[in-house]
Structures are given as structure tokens and as C-alpha cells.
Scaffold this motif. Sequence first.
Motif, PDB file in Angstrom:
ATOM      1  N   ALA A  62     -16.129  37.107 -34.987  1.00 17.52           N
ATOM      2  CA  ALA A  62     -16.816  37.807 -36.220  1.00 17.52           C
ATOM      3  C   ALA A  62     -17.015  37.147 -36.736  1.00 17.52           C
ATOM      4  N   GLN A  63     -15.628  35.922 -37.461  1.00 20.43           N
ATOM      5  CA  GLN A  63     -15.389  35.570 -38.425  1.00 20.43           C
ATOM      6  C   GLN A  63     -15.931  34.362 -38.259  1.00 20.43           C
ATOM      7  N   ARG A  64     -16.037  33.847 -37.020  1.00 21.90           N
ATOM      8  CA  ARG A  64     -17.427  32.917 -36.895  1.00 21.90           C
ATOM      9  C   ARG A  64     -18.391  33.152 -37.511  1.00 21.90           C
ATOM     10  N   LYS A  65     -19.263  33.817 -36.968  1.00 27.42           N
ATOM     11  CA  LYS A  65     -20.195  34.373 -37.147  1.00 27.42           C
ATOM     12  C   LYS A  65     -20.611  34.594 -38.737  1.00 27.42           C
ATOM     13  N   ALA A  66     -19.900  35.321 -38.990  1.00 25.92           N
ATOM     14  CA  ALA A  66     -19.672  35.527 -41.005  1.00 25.92           C
ATOM     15  C   ALA A  66     -19.702  33.887 -41.528  1.00 25.92           C
ATOM     16  N   GLU A  67     -19.095  33.433 -40.946  1.00 25.89           N
ATOM     17  CA  GLU A  67     -19.099  32.122 -41.895  1.00 25.89           C
ATOM     18  C   GLU A  67     -20.531  31.110 -41.254  1.00 25.89           C
ATOM     19  N   ARG A  68     -21.307  31.518 -39.998  1.00 25.88           N
ATOM     20  CA  ARG A  68     -22.948  30.877 -40.348  1.00 25.88           C
ATOM     21  C   ARG A  68     -23.824  31.744 -40.521  1.00 25.88           C
ATOM     22  N   ALA A  69     -23.188  33.191 -40.904  1.00 23.45           N
ATOM     23  CA  ALA A  69     -24.215  33.944 -41.939  1.00 23.45           C
ATOM     24  C   ALA A  69     -24.340  32.970 -43.467  1.00 23.45           C
ATOM     25  N   THR A  70     -23.072  32.679 -43.756  1.00 25.67           N
ATOM     26  CA  THR A  70     -22.659  32.598 -45.078  1.00 25.67           C
ATOM     27  C   THR A  70     -23.942  31.381 -45.167  1.00 25.67           C
ATOM     28  N   PHE A  71     -23.568  30.075 -44.340  1.00 24.90           N
ATOM     29  CA  PHE A  71     -24.049  29.383 -44.637  1.00 24.90           C
ATOM     30  C   PHE A  71     -25.890  29.303 -44.175  1.00 24.90           C
ATOM     31  N   ARG A  72     -26.225  30.459 -43.328  1.00 23.18           N
ATOM     32  CA  ARG A  72     -28.012  30.226 -43.509  1.00 23.18           C
ATOM     33  C   ARG A  72     -27.602  31.176 -44.414  1.00 23.18           C
ATOM     34  N   ASP A  77     -30.780  31.052 -50.418  1.00 16.89           N
ATOM     35  CA  ASP A  77     -30.907  31.577 -51.486  1.00 16.89           C
ATOM     36  C   ASP A  77     -31.377  30.209 -51.952  1.00 16.89           C
ATOM     37  N   LYS A  78     -30.995  28.807 -51.502  1.00 19.67           N
ATOM     38  CA  LYS A  78     -31.212  27.627 -52.260  1.00 19.67           C
ATOM     39  C   LYS A  78     -33.200  27.092 -52.421  1.00 19.67           C
ATOM     40  N   TYR A  79     -33.965  27.589 -50.861  1.00 21.09           N
ATOM     41  CA  TYR A  79     -34.749  27.744 -50.843  1.00 21.09           C
ATOM     42  C   TYR A  79     -35.761  28.725 -50.678  1.00 21.09           C
ATOM     43  N   ARG A  80     -35.043  29.932 -51.429  1.00 22.94           N
ATOM     44  CA  ARG A  80     -35.836  30.869 -52.362  1.00 22.94           C
ATOM     45  C   ARG A  80     -36.656  31.840 -50.346  1.00 22.94           C
ATOM     46  N   ASP A  87     -27.786  38.691 -41.226  1.00 17.60           N
ATOM     47  CA  ASP A  87     -25.961  38.099 -42.256  1.00 17.60           C
ATOM     48  C   ASP A  87     -25.663  39.057 -42.787  1.00 17.60           C
ATOM     49  N   ASP A  88     -26.275  39.880 -43.140  1.00 19.88           N
ATOM     50  CA  ASP A  88     -25.339  40.448 -44.900  1.00 19.88           C
ATOM     51  C   ASP A  88     -24.232  40.846 -44.052  1.00 19.88           C
ATOM     52  N   ASN A  89     -24.550  42.097 -42.934  1.00 19.49           N
ATOM     53  CA  ASN A  89     -23.957  42.867 -42.265  1.00 19.49           C
ATOM     54  C   ASN A  89     -22.648  41.895 -41.613  1.00 19.49           C
ATOM     55  N   GLN A  90     -23.230  40.673 -40.820  1.00 19.93           N
ATOM     56  CA  GLN A  90     -21.278  40.422 -40.505  1.00 19.93           C
ATOM     57  C   GLN A  90     -20.788  39.995 -41.744  1.00 19.93           C
ATOM     58  N   ILE A  91     -21.315  39.861 -42.687  1.00 20.71           N
ATOM     59  CA  ILE A  91     -20.689  39.144 -43.436  1.00 20.71           C
ATOM     60  C   ILE A  91     -19.351  40.361 -44.812  1.00 20.71           C
ATOM     61  N   GLU A  99     -15.246  31.692 -46.873  1.00 18.11           N
ATOM     62  CA  GLU A  99     -15.284  30.732 -47.047  1.00 18.11           C
ATOM     63  C   GLU A  99     -16.265  29.447 -45.871  1.00 18.11           C
ATOM     64  N   LEU A 100     -16.746  28.705 -45.657  1.00 18.80           N
ATOM     65  CA  LEU A 100     -17.395  27.939 -44.518  1.00 18.80           C
ATOM     66  C   LEU A 100     -16.497  27.356 -44.585  1.00 18.80           C
ATOM     67  N   PRO A 101     -16.333  26.563 -43.408  1.00 19.51           N
ATOM     68  CA  PRO A 101     -15.407  25.832 -42.902  1.00 19.51           C
ATOM     69  C   PRO A 101     -16.089  24.314 -43.383  1.00 19.51           C
ATOM     70  N   LYS A 102     -14.994  23.485 -43.490  1.00 17.10           N
ATOM     71  CA  LYS A 102     -14.610  22.202 -44.047  1.00 17.10           C
ATOM     72  C   LYS A 102     -16.179  21.325 -43.909  1.00 17.10           C
ATOM     73  N   GLU A 103     -17.149  21.404 -42.266  1.00 17.03           N
ATOM     74  CA  GLU A 103     -17.586  20.385 -41.989  1.00 17.03           C
ATOM     75  C   GLU A 103     -18.757  21.346 -42.949  1.00 17.03           C
ATOM     76  N   LEU A 104     -18.937  22.381 -43.128  1.00 14.41           N
ATOM     77  CA  LEU A 104     -20.454  22.840 -43.065  1.00 14.41           C
ATOM     78  C   LEU A 104     -20.256  22.680 -44.607  1.00 14.41           C
ATOM     79  N   ALA A 105     -18.747  22.607 -45.406  1.00 14.84           N
ATOM     80  CA  ALA A 105     -19.147  22.613 -47.286  1.00 14.84           C
ATOM     81  C   ALA A 105     -19.751  21.293 -46.800  1.00 14.84           C
TER      82      ALA A 105
END
Length: 157
Positions: A62-72, A77-80, A87-91, A99-105
Motif C-alpha cells: 500500500a505504501q508503494r502504491k501511494a508513492e506511485r500515486a503521489t508521483f502521478r 499538477d505540473k502539466y495541469r 490516486d487520491d484514495n490510495q494516498i 514521501e517520494l522515494p529518493k530515486e523518484l525525487a
Amino acid sequence: MAFMVKSMVGGQLKNLTGGLGGEEKSENEKSPAEAQGMTREEYEEYQRQLVEEKMERDAQFAQRKAERATFRSHFRDKYRLPKNETDDNQIQLVGGDVELPKELAKMIEQDNEEEEEKNSVIGQLSNIQNLDLDSLKDKASATLEDLKQSAEKCAMM
């Protein structure tokens, strides 16, 4: 052969007695603990450990799924782009603050740096067609050197 006789006579005998006398375990029927070669307490501890490990795996998943959802959601947000409810439900399922993993950050940081370079004046100049930026830099440096040399020769300066 003994099995057939026992099943035929045993079934009839149970009907006749009405199932009195309790249930007798046959030699082949064992409790799950005995089948595993453990005592009842050991088997219960083993089952409890299995449940705990499954809960830990589920929490990590669930944590990994939430990290991916945060990334998406960051890129949405960036590309509007429109937000995604899953994704909101998973977070929110994990706790809301992920928090995003170091690689994704690092990937996001590199992407932001590239965007800043593209938005700068030199980045905009590089987007113009038929403009050779390297030749323009060479001409500018040559002009500066010429100005320095002429300033050295000048008596007034």
C-alpha cells in the motif's frame, strides 16, 4: 477392502446408534498442527506469524502504491491534467502524507532543472530555428577579445 467394509458397516452403525458415542478420529485424520509435526501452541504461533507477515507485506504494498500515486499526481499538477480519484484514495489510505522515494525525487528534481533551462533566455534562443548558438558564442567571445586588444592599444584608456 477393509476400507469398504468399514465405510459400509460404519455408516449403518452410526445410523443405528444415532451418532452417539462421539466422533472417533480415524488414523488418517489429524489436526492441522499434527499434520505439520508441531504442537498446538507452536502451530498457533506459526499461524499468528503468518498473519503478521501478511499484514506487513500488505502495508508495504500500500505504501508503494501511494508513492506511485503521489508521483502521478505531481505530474498531473505540473502539466495541469485532471486529477484521478483512485490516486487520491490510495494516498489517503496510507495516511495522506507520502514521501517520494529518493530515486523518484531525483527524477523530479532533474526534470525541474531541465524545465528551468528551457525557460531561460539561452534556452529560448536554442529553440529558434536557423540559429547556431555555438557560432553566436564564438562571435561574441571574438568581439570581446577584439575590444580588449583595442582598449590596450588606446592611449586614452
